[in-house]
Scaffold this active site. Structure first.
Site, PDB file in Angstrom:
ATOM      1  CG  HIS A 295      -1.910   1.087   1.297  1.00  0.00           C
ATOM      2  ND1 HIS A 295      -3.268   0.859   1.270  1.00  0.00           N
ATOM      3  CD2 HIS A 295      -1.768   2.430   1.390  1.00  0.00           C
ATOM      4  CE1 HIS A 295      -3.917   2.022   1.334  1.00  0.00           C
ATOM      5  NE2 HIS A 295      -3.022   2.989   1.417  1.00  0.00           N
TER       6      HIS A 295
ATOM      7  N   GLY B 132      -3.258  15.761  -0.160  1.00  0.00           N
ATOM      8  CA  GLY B 132      -4.172  16.685  -0.814  1.00  0.00           C
ATOM      9  C   GLY B 132      -5.426  16.959  -0.020  1.00  0.00           C
TER      10      GLY B 132
ATOM     11  CG  ASP C  29      -1.267   5.044   3.954  1.00  0.00           C
ATOM     12  OD1 ASP C  29      -1.304   5.261   2.724  1.00  0.00           O
ATOM     13  OD2 ASP C  29      -2.184   5.378   4.730  1.00  0.00           O
TER      14      ASP C  29
HETATM   15 ZN   LIG Z   1      -6.138   4.654   2.971  1.00  0.00          ZN
END
Ligand SMILES: [Zn+2]
Length: 387
Positions: free
Chosen positions: A61, A69, A283
């Protein structure tokens, strides 16, 4: 060719001291006695002197284009540079879009995946992003996964989150069916990688999908499942029903209603859920906003792939054997994502290898047998990186 001598191999299973010959991107040979190699082959030797050798980590991921953003356009995160992955022992990434799937699209994501491949990293991607209808290259999820080589699924599709498209059950089922069928056509993963938000609905939509359709549970992979303790309990139950769940290695403050990745994996393994149905991702490139007392964004940190080794080392410090901790970072995501040759150290497998030093840092990192990190020094940098 390169001969790695005296490696304490965790493949992930602990094999003990081995010598490993790599060449042509692959592990060619592995054995206990040092091989007699003809001098004409001019094989380079690297003595690991008993360092632990593990498969390169798979980060399933990653916002390879940069994510974020969510606090104005200035908060769009730039793309992480090559060495941010390799120096963290990450040799394979799956790129995706999140909230930013209007400003960024599947074409840009694919371009970045190809750029990382050109630089030597193993990279794949998902079409889509947080929202439905999903952003795609060909117009359909099925077409993207079937025909665009690096695209292996759709995600991160957001549910139980104020930033999601609030997809209905029918919309989720349609996405999942497209991913599943395209996976059958192409031999790729064909999954829906689901971003879970903080919402009280949790994994309800996934349970409904399992109850009302013929789709196999493996098609639904929820991530961020450790962001709420109650959500994590739901995820454990889903893993018992056949879903693969993904833990995020984000920072967790004391007293927060979340489990850090190490705690979450220990709880997962203790729960009796199938040990092969869990993974940990970082992430990386996604934003980690800090809020002040009034709930305003006052600072923005960025996720990074280094969070994986940090989580692995915390697990080891807590007494989990390396061979039990490693699958969540290596062989488990490789199996779910159908990344052939990845996630294991075995003859015929890809030579994506990481030697850990005594502090658990990536001391040597090989991608396809090519050293990117040597003795803690980054020796291959991306085109726009300077030492
Ligand atoms: Zn996420």
């Amino acid at each position: 060719m390169l001969l790695l001598r005296n490696a304490d191999v965790h493949a992930p299973q602990a094999l003990g001291l081995r010598h490993i010959l790599v060449g042509g991107g692959k592990v060619l040979w592995m054995g206990e006695a040092e091989p007699a190699l003809p001098a004409a082959l001019a094989v380079e030797t690297l003595d690991l002197a008993g360092l632990r050798l593990i498969p390169g980590l798979i980060d399933g991921h990653v916002h390879v284009t940069g994510g974020g953003g969510e606090a104005g356009f200035a908060s769009r995160v730039p793309a992480p540079l090559l060495s941010r992955y390799t120096t963290a022992g990450v040799t394979s990434v799956v790129g995706l879009l999140g909230t930013d799937d209007a400003a960024r699209g599947t074409g840009e994501l694919l371009a970045q995946v190809h750029a990382l491949r050109e630089a030597g990293l193993n990279a794949w991607g998902y079409c889509g992003g947080y929202h439905v209808p999903p952003t795609t290259l060909t117009g359909t999820v099925r077409g993207d996964i079937a025909f665009a080589d690096p695209l292996i699924g759709v995600g991160e599709v957001a549910i139980s989150d104020h930033r999601s498209s609030q997809p209905t059950l029918d919309e989720l089922l349609r996405l999942a069916s497209e991913a599943h069928v395209a996976g059958l056509m192409s031999g790729k993963a064909g999954i829906v990688h689901l971003h879970l938000g903080d919402g009280a609905r949790g994994l309800d939509l996934v349970r409904q999908a399992l109850e009302t359709s013929e789709l196999p549970p493996r098609v639904f992979q929820p991530t961020h499942v450790n962001r709420k303790k109650a959500l994590f309990e739901e995820a454990l139950a889903l893993a018992l029903r056949g879903c693969h769940v993904d833990i995020t290695a984000f920072p967790v403050e004391d007293g927060e209603d979340a489990w850090p990745a190490d705690e979450a994996l220990l709880r997962y393994l203790d729960s009796g859920a199938p040990p092969e149905r869990v993974s940990i991702s970082s992430d990386a490139g996604g934003c980690l906003p800090c809020f002040d007392g009034d709930g305003r964004v006052c600072g923005m940190d960025v996720g990074h792939s280094g969070a994986l080794l940090e989580a692995l080392n915390r697990l080891l410090a807590r007494g989990l054997p390396l061979e039990r901790a490693l699958p969540a970072f290596t062989s488990n995501p490789a199996a779910l994502l159908r990344l052939r040759g990845k996630g294991r150290i075995e003859v015929g497998g890809d030579a994506d290898l990481v030697a850990l030093d005594s502090d658990g840092r990536a001391h040597h990192v090989l991608l396809g047998g090519v050293p990117h990190v040597r003795a803690g020094e980054c020796v291959v940098r991306g085109m726009f990186e300077h030492s």
